[in-house]
Design an enzyme around this catalytic site. Sequence first.
Site, PDB file in Angstrom:
ATOM      1  N   GLU A  47       0.875  -1.032   0.108  1.00 44.76           N
ATOM      2  CA  GLU A  47       0.025   0.070   0.101  1.00 44.76           C
ATOM      3  C   GLU A  47       0.730   1.262   0.056  1.00 44.76           C
ATOM      4  O   GLU A  47       0.548   2.286  -0.602  1.00 44.76           O
ATOM      5  CB  GLU A  47      -0.654  -0.071   1.342  1.00 44.76           C
ATOM      6  CG  GLU A  47      -1.669   1.344   1.689  1.00 44.76           C
ATOM      7  CD  GLU A  47      -2.071   1.507   2.927  1.00 44.76           C
ATOM      8  OE1 GLU A  47      -2.344   2.708   3.380  1.00 44.76           O
ATOM      9  OE2 GLU A  47      -2.121   0.337   3.658  1.00 44.76           O
ATOM     10  N   ASP A  51       0.635   3.757  -3.177  1.00 42.81           N
ATOM     11  CA  ASP A  51       0.393   5.399  -2.955  1.00 42.81           C
ATOM     12  C   ASP A  51       1.325   5.999  -3.891  1.00 42.81           C
ATOM     13  O   ASP A  51       0.691   6.986  -4.613  1.00 42.81           O
ATOM     14  CB  ASP A  51       0.166   5.643  -1.825  1.00 42.81           C
ATOM     15  CG  ASP A  51       0.101   7.038  -1.539  1.00 42.81           C
ATOM     16  OD1 ASP A  51      -1.134   7.603  -1.709  1.00 42.81           O
ATOM     17  OD2 ASP A  51       1.030   7.621  -0.950  1.00 42.81           O
ATOM     18  N   ASP A 120      -7.363   0.987   0.539  1.00 41.93           N
ATOM     19  CA  ASP A 120      -5.906   0.667   0.883  1.00 41.93           C
ATOM     20  C   ASP A 120      -5.293  -0.523   0.084  1.00 41.93           C
ATOM     21  O   ASP A 120      -4.452  -0.662  -0.592  1.00 41.93           O
ATOM     22  CB  ASP A 120      -5.732   0.262   2.194  1.00 41.93           C
ATOM     23  CG  ASP A 120      -5.639   1.422   3.063  1.00 41.93           C
ATOM     24  OD1 ASP A 120      -5.736   2.644   2.804  1.00 41.93           O
ATOM     25  OD2 ASP A 120      -5.751   1.050   4.393  1.00 41.93           O
ATOM     26  N   GLU A 123      -4.450   0.333  -3.685  1.00 40.03           N
ATOM     27  CA  GLU A 123      -3.029   1.163  -3.844  1.00 40.03           C
ATOM     28  C   GLU A 123      -2.141  -0.291  -3.688  1.00 40.03           C
ATOM     29  O   GLU A 123      -1.115  -0.378  -4.422  1.00 40.03           O
ATOM     30  CB  GLU A 123      -2.796   1.824  -2.676  1.00 40.03           C
ATOM     31  CG  GLU A 123      -3.876   3.309  -2.934  1.00 40.03           C
ATOM     32  CD  GLU A 123      -3.303   4.309  -1.489  1.00 40.03           C
ATOM     33  OE1 GLU A 123      -3.256   5.499  -1.928  1.00 40.03           O
ATOM     34  OE2 GLU A 123      -3.180   3.782  -0.496  1.00 40.03           O
TER      35      GLU A 123
END
Length: 233
Positions: A47, A51, A120, A123
């Site tokens: 995650e 991002d 999450d 990502e």
Amino acid sequence: MDKRRQIKEIEYKLGVVFRDEELLFTAITHSSFANQKKNVEYNERLEFLGDSVLQLIITEYLYKNYTDKSEGELSRKRALIVCENSLFEIAQRWQLGNYINMSKGEEITGGRERTSILADCVEAIIAAIYLDRGIDFVKTFILSNFRVIIDRAMDDKIILDYKTKLQETLQEQGEVNINYNLSKHEGPPHRRKFYTDVIIQDKILGSGVGYSKKEAEQNAAKEAIKNMEGKNE
């Protein structure tokens, strides 16, 4: 669900065949699941990487395609595109909640529908694709999946706070009294569902449902805005 079937179904939803299927398995594994198993990785590190990958791809796209926009405006648009709500929308499109590995306790308390968990996971999947297939592949994947959200953001059609937007819209017509009425709630304490009406001048303009009062009110305001736009068309 059998692990092999789980992987293949998600690959079908994503339109991606992984060379390293364990990367995808890790991307869809929540910490609550890993904590109950031995030697199972979970998706928080992916995650973190995803991002950054997502931010880079969206930033580059906006920089190259919207040369008339200032740095400040591009930053605001990017924030809308990569926000938790947008990621949650992507997750719903993939039906991701059906496939995340999580503990029974997390599932019982609504984990498969929780915005933060699903966002999450999106990502983490982006990071897994990046590691498995490289930057050019993941760029194509991101821009394809986020195309509608990018267009909506650039056309000022993404709203994060529907209650504020509704208030601003109505105040353009003068002072208006807006009330949010909790009509009912149901379900056990750990999974209570709330039903709310937004009432304007003694008329119900919109109704919303959510797993918190705040979420139900936002959804009611969202429907109210939609109903008002429909009347104006």
